[in-house]
Design a protein around this motif. Structure first.
Motif, PDB file in Angstrom:
ATOM      1  N   GLN A   1       0.820  -1.209   0.000  1.00 56.06           N
ATOM      2  CA  GLN A   1       0.000   0.000   0.000  1.00 56.06           C
ATOM      3  C   GLN A   1       0.857   1.265   0.000  1.00 56.06           C
ATOM      4  N   GLY A   2       2.160   1.091   0.197  1.00 51.46           N
ATOM      5  CA  GLY A   2       3.048   2.250   0.264  1.00 51.46           C
ATOM      6  C   GLY A   2       3.007   2.939   1.611  1.00 51.46           C
ATOM      7  N   ASP A   3       2.454   2.270   2.629  1.00 52.25           N
ATOM      8  CA  ASP A   3       2.365   2.856   3.967  1.00 52.25           C
ATOM      9  C   ASP A   3       3.542   2.347   4.803  1.00 52.25           C
ATOM     10  N   PHE A   4       4.705   2.906   4.547  1.00 46.30           N
ATOM     11  CA  PHE A   4       5.919   2.429   5.193  1.00 46.30           C
ATOM     12  C   PHE A   4       6.012   2.869   6.652  1.00 46.30           C
ATOM     13  N   SER A   5       5.249   3.892   7.043  1.00 47.23           N
ATOM     14  CA  SER A   5       5.231   4.279   8.458  1.00 47.23           C
ATOM     15  C   SER A   5       4.553   3.188   9.286  1.00 47.23           C
ATOM     16  N   LYS A   6       3.551   2.512   8.731  1.00 46.11           N
ATOM     17  CA  LYS A   6       2.925   1.387   9.430  1.00 46.11           C
ATOM     18  C   LYS A   6       3.776   0.120   9.277  1.00 46.11           C
ATOM     19  N   ALA A   7       4.318  -0.097   8.085  1.00 45.27           N
ATOM     20  CA  ALA A   7       5.098  -1.310   7.826  1.00 45.27           C
ATOM     21  C   ALA A   7       6.299  -1.420   8.766  1.00 45.27           C
ATOM     22  N   LYS A   8       6.878  -0.280   9.143  1.00 46.34           N
ATOM     23  CA  LYS A   8       8.070  -0.325  10.000  1.00 46.34           C
ATOM     24  C   LYS A   8       7.778  -0.921  11.373  1.00 46.34           C
ATOM     25  N   ASN A   9       6.505  -0.992  11.763  1.00 44.97           N
ATOM     26  CA  ASN A   9       6.143  -1.598  13.044  1.00 44.97           C
ATOM     27  C   ASN A   9       6.210  -3.118  13.003  1.00 44.97           C
ATOM     28  N   TYR A  10       6.390  -3.684  11.825  1.00 40.69           N
ATOM     29  CA  TYR A  10       6.318  -5.134  11.675  1.00 40.69           C
ATOM     30  C   TYR A  10       7.617  -5.763  11.189  1.00 40.69           C
ATOM     31  N   PHE A  11       8.764  -5.111  11.417  1.00 38.98           N
ATOM     32  CA  PHE A  11      10.025  -5.794  11.149  1.00 38.98           C
ATOM     33  C   PHE A  11      10.947  -5.644  12.342  1.00 38.98           C
ATOM     34  N   LEU A  12      11.836  -6.643  12.511  1.00 36.90           N
ATOM     35  CA  LEU A  12      12.780  -6.630  13.622  1.00 36.90           C
ATOM     36  C   LEU A  12      13.737  -5.454  13.469  1.00 36.90           C
ATOM     37  N   ALA A  13      13.920  -4.717  14.534  1.00 35.42           N
ATOM     38  CA  ALA A  13      14.803  -3.553  14.496  1.00 35.42           C
ATOM     39  C   ALA A  13      16.264  -3.994  14.555  1.00 35.42           C
TER      40      ALA A  13
ATOM     41  N   ALA B   1      18.311  -1.121   6.749  1.00 37.83           N
ATOM     42  CA  ALA B   1      18.859  -0.875   5.403  1.00 37.83           C
ATOM     43  C   ALA B   1      18.012  -1.596   4.344  1.00 37.83           C
ATOM     44  N   ILE B   2      17.614  -2.822   4.625  1.00 36.15           N
ATOM     45  CA  ILE B   2      16.777  -3.577   3.687  1.00 36.15           C
ATOM     46  C   ILE B   2      15.413  -2.900   3.552  1.00 36.15           C
ATOM     47  N   PHE B   3      14.846  -2.473   4.668  1.00 31.45           N
ATOM     48  CA  PHE B   3      13.551  -1.784   4.657  1.00 31.45           C
ATOM     49  C   PHE B   3      13.636  -0.501   3.827  1.00 31.45           C
ATOM     50  N   ASP B   4      14.700   0.254   3.999  1.00 30.00           N
ATOM     51  CA  ASP B   4      14.890   1.482   3.212  1.00 30.00           C
ATOM     52  C   ASP B   4      14.972   1.174   1.724  1.00 30.00           C
ATOM     53  N   SER B   5      15.607   0.057   1.386  1.00 30.07           N
ATOM     54  CA  SER B   5      15.721  -0.364  -0.007  1.00 30.07           C
ATOM     55  C   SER B   5      14.348  -0.743  -0.581  1.00 30.07           C
ATOM     56  N   ILE B   6      13.546  -1.456   0.206  1.00 31.09           N
ATOM     57  CA  ILE B   6      12.191  -1.843  -0.222  1.00 31.09           C
ATOM     58  C   ILE B   6      11.352  -0.587  -0.459  1.00 31.09           C
ATOM     59  N   SER B   7      11.455   0.352   0.460  1.00 35.34           N
ATOM     60  CA  SER B   7      10.711   1.609   0.347  1.00 35.34           C
ATOM     61  C   SER B   7      11.146   2.385  -0.893  1.00 35.34           C
ATOM     62  N   ALA B   8      12.451   2.482  -1.108  1.00 38.09           N
ATOM     63  CA  ALA B   8      12.964   3.223  -2.273  1.00 38.09           C
ATOM     64  C   ALA B   8      12.495   2.566  -3.566  1.00 38.09           C
TER      65      ALA B   8
END
Length: 159
Positions: free
Chosen positions: A66-78, A84-91
């Motif tokens: 959905q492109g809602d990366f502010s919500k998606a960030k709540n569901y990956f291990l910090a 870095a992988i999350f930033d790549s997915i978002s980009a």
């Protein structure tokens, strides 16, 4: 007659004056407002928590699609690697043109297989209905709910 009317109105109001009613009303409105705020804050944090592996993975994938990366960030291990992988997915998402992002938002998730590795780790294979490319995801139980381990789920290609 006027005194008797005032006396009967005071009796009907259980001896409370207009000023007392206004004070009670203001206190009641404040209490209800604060109660609603507390309930809203508590429900949003519970809403963010994934209670099982499937929900943790699904919430992450759905929010990314959905492109809602502010919500998606709540569901990956910090971790720095996962960030870095999350930033790549978002980009990558935002490199898609408007039509590509719209198609991804309309796509559905198809779960192919779920495997419980142990009580705190679950792996599942999935694909989205747009590209139909099979992918694997590892979801890990944490005190904050089930979260995706991006290092396992989206390994970075090294040369």
């Amino acid at each position: 007659a006027h005194a008797n009317l005032a006396k009967s109105m005071q009796d009907a109001n259980y001896g409370l004056t207009l000023a007392m009613f206004k004070n009670i009303k203001a206190t009641l409105v404040l209490f209800i407002g604060l109660s609603a705020l507390v309930i809203a804050c508590n429900s949003s944090s519970d809403e963010m928590k994934a209670d099982n592996a499937l929900d943790g993975g699904r919430y992450f994938i759905e929010n990314c699609m959905q492109g809602d990366f502010s919500k998606a960030k709540n569901y990956f291990l910090a971790s720095p690697q996962n960030q870095a992988i999350f930033d790549s997915i978002s980009a990558h998402y935002f490199l898609l043109d408007k039509e590509g992002r719209q198609q991804l938002r309309l796509a559905s998730i198809q779960i192919n297989e779920i495997r419980s590795i142990d009580p705190t780790h679950t792996s599942f294979d999935y694909q989205n209905s747009l590209d139909k490319i099979a992918q694997k995801m590892m979801v890990v139980s944490t005190p904050e709910g089930w979260k995706v381990d991006l290092e396992y789920s989206f390994p970075q290609k090294t040369k």
